[in-house]
Write a protein that holds these residues in place. Sequence first.
Motif, mmCIF file in Angstrom:
data_model
loop_
_atom_site.group_PDB
_atom_site.id
_atom_site.type_symbol
_atom_site.label_atom_id
_atom_site.label_comp_id
_atom_site.label_asym_id
_atom_site.label_seq_id
_atom_site.Cartn_x
_atom_site.Cartn_y
_atom_site.Cartn_z
ATOM 1 N N GLY A 55 0.820 -1.200 0.000
ATOM 2 C CA GLY A 55 0.000 0.000 0.000
ATOM 3 C C GLY A 55 0.851 1.247 0.000
ATOM 4 O O GLY A 55 1.972 1.282 -0.514
ATOM 5 N N ASP A 60 -2.324 3.920 9.588
ATOM 6 C CA ASP A 60 -3.673 4.445 9.769
ATOM 7 C C ASP A 60 -3.868 4.892 11.216
ATOM 8 O O ASP A 60 -4.569 4.257 12.003
ATOM 9 C CB ASP A 60 -4.697 3.374 9.376
ATOM 10 C CG ASP A 60 -6.127 3.881 9.447
ATOM 11 O OD1 ASP A 60 -6.324 5.100 9.606
ATOM 12 O OD2 ASP A 60 -7.050 3.052 9.340
ATOM 13 N N GLU A 109 -11.910 4.548 7.428
ATOM 14 C CA GLU A 109 -11.465 3.343 6.741
ATOM 15 C C GLU A 109 -11.816 3.365 5.260
ATOM 16 O O GLU A 109 -11.110 2.774 4.437
ATOM 17 C CB GLU A 109 -12.089 2.101 7.403
ATOM 18 C CG GLU A 109 -11.655 1.902 8.836
ATOM 19 C CD GLU A 109 -10.140 1.893 8.992
ATOM 20 O OE1 GLU A 109 -9.520 0.851 8.727
ATOM 21 O OE2 GLU A 109 -9.571 2.937 9.390
ATOM 22 N N ARG A 110 -12.887 4.054 4.899
ATOM 23 C CA ARG A 110 -13.269 4.133 3.488
ATOM 24 C C ARG A 110 -12.368 5.070 2.691
ATOM 25 O O ARG A 110 -12.256 4.920 1.472
ATOM 26 C CB ARG A 110 -14.722 4.605 3.388
ATOM 27 C CG ARG A 110 -15.735 3.546 3.824
ATOM 28 C CD ARG A 110 -17.153 4.083 3.692
ATOM 29 N NE ARG A 110 -18.147 3.056 4.020
ATOM 30 C CZ ARG A 110 -19.449 3.252 4.024
ATOM 31 N NH1 ARG A 110 -19.944 4.465 3.722
ATOM 32 N NH2 ARG A 110 -20.278 2.271 4.325
ATOM 33 N N ARG A 111 -11.743 6.023 3.380
ATOM 34 C CA ARG A 111 -10.979 7.040 2.669
ATOM 35 C C ARG A 111 -9.470 6.899 2.808
ATOM 36 O O ARG A 111 -8.729 7.433 1.985
ATOM 37 C CB ARG A 111 -11.399 8.430 3.171
ATOM 38 C CG ARG A 111 -12.871 8.736 2.911
ATOM 39 C CD ARG A 111 -13.252 10.107 3.426
ATOM 40 N NE ARG A 111 -14.653 10.413 3.166
ATOM 41 C CZ ARG A 111 -15.237 11.556 3.503
ATOM 42 N NH1 ARG A 111 -14.533 12.500 4.118
ATOM 43 N NH2 ARG A 111 -16.513 11.749 3.219
ATOM 44 N N HIS A 112 -9.018 6.197 3.833
ATOM 45 C CA HIS A 112 -7.569 6.094 4.062
ATOM 46 C C HIS A 112 -6.925 5.200 2.999
ATOM 47 O O HIS A 112 -7.470 4.143 2.654
ATOM 48 C CB HIS A 112 -7.293 5.518 5.450
ATOM 49 C CG HIS A 112 -5.913 5.780 5.946
ATOM 50 N ND1 HIS A 112 -4.832 5.034 5.554
ATOM 51 C CD2 HIS A 112 -5.429 6.725 6.792
ATOM 52 C CE1 HIS A 112 -3.738 5.482 6.157
ATOM 53 N NE2 HIS A 112 -4.080 6.521 6.914
ATOM 54 N N ASN A 114 -4.342 3.324 3.208
ATOM 55 C CA ASN A 114 -3.846 2.067 3.764
ATOM 56 C C ASN A 114 -4.608 1.791 5.069
ATOM 57 O O ASN A 114 -4.043 1.870 6.152
ATOM 58 C CB ASN A 114 -2.341 2.152 4.032
ATOM 59 C CG ASN A 114 -1.743 0.801 4.374
ATOM 60 O OD1 ASN A 114 -2.218 -0.234 3.921
ATOM 61 N ND2 ASN A 114 -0.711 0.809 5.186
ATOM 62 N N PRO A 115 -5.912 1.472 4.975
ATOM 63 C CA PRO A 115 -6.750 1.396 6.174
ATOM 64 C C PRO A 115 -6.372 0.253 7.100
ATOM 65 O O PRO A 115 -5.882 -0.795 6.666
ATOM 66 C CB PRO A 115 -8.155 1.191 5.609
ATOM 67 C CG PRO A 115 -7.935 0.545 4.282
ATOM 68 C CD PRO A 115 -6.656 1.135 3.756
ATOM 69 N N PRO A 118 -9.476 -2.718 5.955
ATOM 70 C CA PRO A 118 -10.013 -2.398 4.627
ATOM 71 C C PRO A 118 -11.389 -3.005 4.401
ATOM 72 O O PRO A 118 -11.615 -4.183 4.732
ATOM 73 C CB PRO A 118 -8.972 -3.009 3.677
ATOM 74 C CG PRO A 118 -8.254 -4.030 4.482
ATOM 75 C CD PRO A 118 -8.255 -3.531 5.888
ATOM 76 N N PRO A 119 -12.332 -2.247 3.858
ATOM 77 C CA PRO A 119 -13.694 -2.762 3.622
ATOM 78 C C PRO A 119 -13.734 -4.015 2.758
ATOM 79 O O PRO A 119 -14.641 -4.842 2.902
ATOM 80 C CB PRO A 119 -14.394 -1.583 2.924
ATOM 81 C CG PRO A 119 -13.653 -0.372 3.391
ATOM 82 C CD PRO A 119 -12.218 -0.816 3.521
ATOM 83 N N ARG A 120 -12.742 -4.189 1.865
ATOM 84 C CA ARG A 120 -12.764 -5.360 0.977
ATOM 85 C C ARG A 120 -12.708 -6.668 1.755
ATOM 86 O O ARG A 120 -13.163 -7.712 1.281
ATOM 87 C CB ARG A 120 -11.577 -5.303 0.004
ATOM 88 C CG ARG A 120 -10.221 -5.516 0.660
ATOM 89 C CD ARG A 120 -9.073 -5.592 -0.340
ATOM 90 N NE ARG A 120 -7.813 -5.886 0.322
ATOM 91 C CZ ARG A 120 -7.026 -4.955 0.877
ATOM 92 N NH1 ARG A 120 -7.389 -3.673 0.812
ATOM 93 N NH2 ARG A 120 -5.912 -5.295 1.474
ATOM 94 N N ASP A 251 -4.322 -10.962 2.439
ATOM 95 C CA ASP A 251 -5.112 -10.514 3.584
ATOM 96 C C ASP A 251 -5.252 -11.586 4.664
ATOM 97 O O ASP A 251 -5.999 -11.390 5.641
ATOM 98 C CB ASP A 251 -6.514 -10.100 3.119
ATOM 99 C CG ASP A 251 -6.503 -8.827 2.293
ATOM 100 O OD1 ASP A 251 -5.587 -7.999 2.493
ATOM 101 O OD2 ASP A 251 -7.410 -8.652 1.449
#
Length: 345
Positions: A55, A60, A109-112, A114-115, A118-120, A251
């Motif tokens: 990333g 974060d 988390e949606r905008r960072h 390198n959250p 991550p929402p994924r 992940d």
Amino acid sequence: MWGAVSGAGGAAGVLLGGVLTQAWGWQWIFFAVAIGTFLVLVGAAVSVPRAPVTGSGRFDLPGTATVTLALTALVWGLTTARREGWTDTAVLGAFAVTVVLGAAFVLVERRHPNPLLPPRLFRAGRVSVGNGLMALLGSVWIALFFFLPLYQQQVLGSSPLVTGLGQLPLAAANMLGSTLAPRISRRVGATATLTGALLTEAAGLLWLSWIDAHGSYLADVLGPSILIGLGLSIAFVQLTALSVEGVARQDAGLAGGLVNTSRQVGGAIGLAVLATLAGTTTAHAAAHQPHLEALTAGYRGAFGTSAAVLAAAAVLAALLTRGGRTPDGETPATADAAASTTRTC
């Protein structure tokens, strides 16, 4: 293996806690934790191989801060509610802070780039289901190791060392269940294994809800401990596997860390709620019952509620995990890939 090692570590911790408390006082439990943590940090620094940064490389910090403060506010509110009441301004304020910071964490988390989370990750496999069920399991897990030693010491009159030794059958059942979990899953399927394990642990906790103020270890603790150890370990293995099922290779570590975090967060919240319940029950019972009877009534309430939570978790597991794995424990995607490789060869 992870489940068996966790069971062995838990047994060693409970036993060592009893030894330290009886020999030098309860403060040494915290000294031992600090020393052990330092040794783990040194071991990790020396032995864990370095991995390439992925990333953007930016940590974060906003996500870490918001989720930590949100959980702290939630647990503080739950624990304070017992003393001040659920309508207290500070308690309601803590819950409001939890909601606001929780929403802020989702936005971060949606905008960072390198959250932290991550929402994924939640769109892969059964991550959401596995973590939700693990949080429910954790909500009674930590509370069990809080209330059971208290009952043994404050009601049955056992010393800290004897109490620690009394946890060994539970730990042995835990390690046995961890080794049996894959075999059972291959024979009857993952969903049936998980549901049965949760119901087994629920049965042990329901048994504990009948403890007596004038009981004994053999009559009131030993049998339920073995049931709980078997059910807990098998459920833990199955939920860990469920929570990393279908997750992309890069992940996998994140998913593994998340499921353990869910267990700890569920444990913190569950302990706060169950301690409030037990304390309230004891306070009401103390008005018309002897001290030991009132204490036991509070512990019975905590164990009975824990059994109900796990029974609900078993129902959810039966409904939400159906069809995720083949009877031999493989995911459908894994089975298809293995079949394809066989045909190619």
